[in-house]
Design a protein around this motif. Structure first.
Motif, PDB file in Angstrom:
ATOM      1  N   UNK A   1      69.583  33.835  61.507  1.00 20.29           N
ATOM      2  CA  UNK A   1      69.344  35.280  61.513  1.00 20.29           C
ATOM      3  C   UNK A   1      70.566  35.969  62.126  1.00 20.29           C
ATOM      4  N   UNK A   2      71.283  36.754  61.324  1.00 23.46           N
ATOM      5  CA  UNK A   2      72.504  37.380  61.825  1.00 23.46           C
ATOM      6  C   UNK A   2      72.255  38.703  62.543  1.00 23.46           C
ATOM      7  N   UNK A   3      70.988  39.028  62.775  1.00 20.32           N
ATOM      8  CA  UNK A   3      70.659  40.212  63.562  1.00 20.32           C
ATOM      9  C   UNK A   3      70.597  39.867  65.052  1.00 20.32           C
ATOM     10  N   UNK A   4      69.984  38.729  65.358  1.00 19.89           N
ATOM     11  CA  UNK A   4      69.879  38.326  66.769  1.00 19.89           C
ATOM     12  C   UNK A   4      70.498  36.947  67.035  1.00 19.89           C
ATOM     13  N   UNK A   5      71.145  36.364  66.013  1.00 17.22           N
ATOM     14  CA  UNK A   5      71.834  35.079  66.120  1.00 17.22           C
ATOM     15  C   UNK A   5      70.930  33.967  66.656  1.00 17.22           C
ATOM     16  N   UNK A   6      69.811  33.828  65.968  1.00 20.95           N
ATOM     17  CA  UNK A   6      68.873  32.738  66.231  1.00 20.95           C
ATOM     18  C   UNK A   6      68.537  32.068  64.902  1.00 20.95           C
ATOM     19  N   UNK A   7      67.867  30.941  64.981  1.00 21.67           N
ATOM     20  CA  UNK A   7      67.374  30.283  63.768  1.00 21.67           C
ATOM     21  C   UNK A   7      66.111  30.976  63.287  1.00 21.67           C
ATOM     22  N   UNK A   8      66.021  31.194  61.997  1.00 21.20           N
ATOM     23  CA  UNK A   8      64.837  31.829  61.415  1.00 21.20           C
ATOM     24  C   UNK A   8      64.219  30.882  60.383  1.00 21.20           C
ATOM     25  N   UNK A   9      63.132  30.185  60.765  1.00 19.70           N
ATOM     26  CA  UNK A   9      62.526  29.203  59.859  1.00 19.70           C
ATOM     27  C   UNK A   9      61.673  29.822  58.759  1.00 19.70           C
ATOM     28  N   UNK A  10      61.566  31.131  58.751  1.00 20.21           N
ATOM     29  CA  UNK A  10      60.719  31.807  57.762  1.00 20.21           C
ATOM     30  C   UNK A  10      61.527  32.694  56.832  1.00 20.21           C
ATOM     31  N   UNK A  11      62.739  32.234  56.502  1.00 16.22           N
ATOM     32  CA  UNK A  11      63.588  32.976  55.567  1.00 16.22           C
ATOM     33  C   UNK A  11      63.108  32.689  54.145  1.00 16.22           C
ATOM     34  N   UNK A  12      62.367  33.627  53.590  1.00 23.08           N
ATOM     35  CA  UNK A  12      61.755  33.419  52.280  1.00 23.08           C
ATOM     36  C   UNK A  12      62.812  33.542  51.186  1.00 23.08           C
ATOM     37  N   UNK A  13      62.911  32.515  50.350  1.00 23.10           N
ATOM     38  CA  UNK A  13      63.932  32.469  49.296  1.00 23.10           C
ATOM     39  C   UNK A  13      63.246  32.436  47.934  1.00 23.10           C
ATOM     40  N   UNK A  14      62.938  33.608  47.420  1.00 22.00           N
ATOM     41  CA  UNK A  14      62.142  33.679  46.191  1.00 22.00           C
ATOM     42  C   UNK A  14      62.889  33.139  44.969  1.00 22.00           C
ATOM     43  N   UNK A  15      64.229  33.040  45.064  1.00 24.08           N
ATOM     44  CA  UNK A  15      64.996  32.574  43.912  1.00 24.08           C
ATOM     45  C   UNK A  15      64.998  31.062  43.771  1.00 24.08           C
ATOM     46  N   UNK A  16      64.438  30.354  44.764  1.00 19.71           N
ATOM     47  CA  UNK A  16      64.467  28.892  44.749  1.00 19.71           C
ATOM     48  C   UNK A  16      63.278  28.341  43.963  1.00 19.71           C
ATOM     49  N   UNK A  17      63.582  27.522  42.963  1.00 22.73           N
ATOM     50  CA  UNK A  17      62.515  26.940  42.138  1.00 22.73           C
ATOM     51  C   UNK A  17      62.008  25.658  42.785  1.00 22.73           C
ATOM     52  N   UNK A  18      61.177  25.804  43.792  1.00 18.72           N
ATOM     53  CA  UNK A  18      60.606  24.635  44.435  1.00 18.72           C
ATOM     54  C   UNK A  18      59.155  24.891  44.816  1.00 18.72           C
ATOM     55  N   UNK A  19      58.338  23.882  44.638  1.00 16.35           N
ATOM     56  CA  UNK A  19      56.940  23.961  45.061  1.00 16.35           C
ATOM     57  C   UNK A  19      56.632  22.851  46.057  1.00 16.35           C
ATOM     58  N   UNK A  20      57.673  22.177  46.549  1.00 14.97           N
ATOM     59  CA  UNK A  20      57.442  21.015  47.390  1.00 14.97           C
ATOM     60  C   UNK A  20      58.036  21.128  48.775  1.00 14.97           C
TER      61      UNK A  20
END
Length: 391
Positions: A313-332
Motif C-alpha cells: 500500500x503506497x499510501x501508508x507503506x504497509x502490506x495490504x493483503x486485500x488488494x482486489x485484482x479483478x483483472x486476474x483470471x483465477x478462482x483458486x
C-alpha cells in the motif's frame, strides 16, 4: 403377433430409458471436470506441505491425500528443500538413506496414490535460495563442486552454468519419481533470493533455463513472486505463486523500495497466477493446536477471495493483503502449511484441518445440484492466520 408387440415394446423401452439412468454421479462429474481443468492449476485450489522443516513419512502424506476432496482441491505441493533440511533422497547430493527423508520410490508411490485420488503431486525443490542444507551436503560429498556453485551460505550461484546443471540433475531425479501424471508440474523456487535486485536478469535467466529443461521433460514450472522485478525477462510459460510483493518485510523504508522494484500482479498478468496470499493462506503447522486460530483461518479461506493479493500500500507503506485484482483470471488459492526447525507434527490435528477445509463452496454446491439435469452429458462447469515462517 403377440411376440411382435412384446419385441416392439422392449425396443421402445430401451430407446426411451430416462437419461438419468446413464448419468454419472455428482462425484464422477466433478472429478472428471477437475482433471480436465487441472492443467490450469491457477484456477484450482491446492495445499503445500512443508516436509523439509516438518518431515512426514510416505504413509502420513498419503493420509493427507486421502482427506483431500477433489471437488475442492486439485494439487498437493511437497516442499522438499529448505535451509534446515533436504527431505528428498538425491543420489547427486549423496543423502540416499538419510533419516527423515523421502526416497525416489516413496515419491513414486505417493504420486501414484495422489493420481488415484485425482490429485496432482507437485515436488517443490526450492533454489537458488534457502539452500544451506543442500550446500552442507555438497560440501560433505562433493566439496569441489560446492565451492563452485556457492554464492553465499544459503544461496546457489545462479549466474554459474554449473549450478544450473546441478539443479537440472536433481530435478531430473524428481521428474522421474513424479512423472506419471497427466499434468506434471515442478516448483522451482525463487523464494527470498539474495541479491535479486542487482542481478535480476541473471536470476530470471536461471529460471528460464530450468523451465526450458522441465518443459522438455514434459513438466510445467512454478516459481514464487518476490524475486521478480517489475521489468523482467521471465518466460510467460512459468506459473507464478504470488505470496506477497513485500515478502515478509514490514519496514516502511524497505516497502518503499520494493514498491518501486518488485512486480505487482498487473506486471505479471501474462503469467498463470496462483494466489498464495501470505496473510490469508499461510499457516504454521504449530498453530494447528490452536482451535480458535484454525477456525479463523478456515473461515477466511471459505470466504473465497481468490482475487485478493498481498500488495504494498503506497499510501501508508504497509502490506495490504486485500488488494482486489479483478483483472486476474483465477478462482483458486494455495493453502501453505509451513513448519519450523526441528518442529514435530500432530497428524490428528493436521488431518482434522484438511477435513474442515474440504467443505465445498456454495458455488460448487450449486454446480453439483445441476448435475442431475437431463442434459447431463453436455453440462459444463465453471472453475469455480498469519505465521512467522514464510515460503
Amino acid at each position: 403377433m403377440k411376440k411382435i408387440k412384446i419385441i416392439i415394446v422392449t425396443i421402445f423401452s430401451l430407446l426411451f430409458i430416462p437419461i438419468s439412468v446413464y448419468a454419472k454421479t455428482n462425484q464422477q462429474v466433478m472429478q472428471e471436470e477437475n482433471q480436465t481443468n487441472a492443467a490450469k492449476i491457477s484456477e484450482r485450489n491446492g495445499i503445500l506441505l512443508d516436509v523439509a522443516r516438518c518431515p512426514l513419512t510416505k504413509y502420513e502424506i498419503e493420509q493427507v491425500i486421502a482427506q483431500m476432496n477433489p471437488q475442492r482441491f486439485s494439487y498437493l505441493i511437497l516442499h522438499l528443500n529448505d535451509d534446515e533440511h533436504v527431505t528428498f533422497q538425491s543420489k547427486i547430493l549423496g543423502n540416499v538413506g538419510a533419516p527423515n527423508t523421502l526416497s525416489a520410490e516413496d515419491l513414486q508411490a505417493i504420486t501414484a496414490d495422489a493420481r488415484k485420488h485425482h490429485i496432482i503431486l507437485i515436488p517443490d525443490f526450492d533454489t537458488p535460495g534457502h539452500c544451506k542444507a543442500l550446500l552442507s551436503l555438497l560440501s560433505e560429498h562433493s566439496p569441489k563442486l560446492a565451492r563452485k556453485v556457492k554464492m553465499d551460505d544459503d544461496t546457489l550461484d545462479y549466474t554459474n552454468k554449473q549450478t544450473i546443471k546441478l539443479v537440472e540433475q536433481i530435478n531430473n531425479e524428481l521428474n522421474k519419481a513424479c512423472s506419471k501424471q497427466k499434468y506434471p508440474y515442478m516448483m522451482l523456487g525463487g523464494d527470498e533470493v539474495a541479491g535479486n535486485g542487482t542481478h535480476n536478469e541473471s536470476l530470471m535467466n536461471y529460471f528460464n533455463k530450468l523451465n526450458a529443461y522441465e518443459n522438455q521433460k514434459g513438466f510445467r514450472s512454478i516459481i514464487w513472486n518476490d524475486s521478480i522485478m517489475k521489468h523482467n525477462n521471465l518466460s510467460n510459460k512459468i506459473t507464478v505463486a504470488y505470496w506477497a510483493q513485500g515478502g515478509a518485510n514490514t519496514a516502511s523504508g524497505l516497502l518503499r523500495k520494493y514498491f518501486s522494484d518488485r512486480a505487482t500482479v498487473a506486471d505479471l498478468i501474462h503469467h498463470p497466477l496462483i494466489n498464495a496470499n501470505e496473510a490469508h493462506n499461510y499457516l504454521n503447522i504449530s498453530d494447528l493446536s490452536d482451535p480458535a486460530f484454525v477456525a479463523d483461518f478456515i473461515k477466511q479461506f471459505n470466504q473465497d477471495n481468490p482475487q485478493n493479493f498481498n500488495l504494498i500500500n503506497n499510501q501508508n507503506w504497509t502490506n495490504n493483503p486485500d488488494s482486489y485484482q479483478k483483472e486476474v483470471a483465477t478462482d483458486g488459492q494455495l493453502v501453505c502449511l509451513w513448519g519450523g526447525k526441528n518442529q514435530g507434527n500432530n497428524m490428528e490435528q493436521l488431518i482434522q484441518f484438511i477435513k474442515e477445509l474440504n467443505i465445498p463452496l456454495p458455488s460448487q454446491s450449486s454446480q453439483v445440484s445441476k448435475v442431475n439435469s437431463s442434459s447431463i452429458e453436455s453440462q459444463s462447469f465453471s472453475n469455480s492466520k498469519i505465521g512467522s515462517i514464510t515460503g
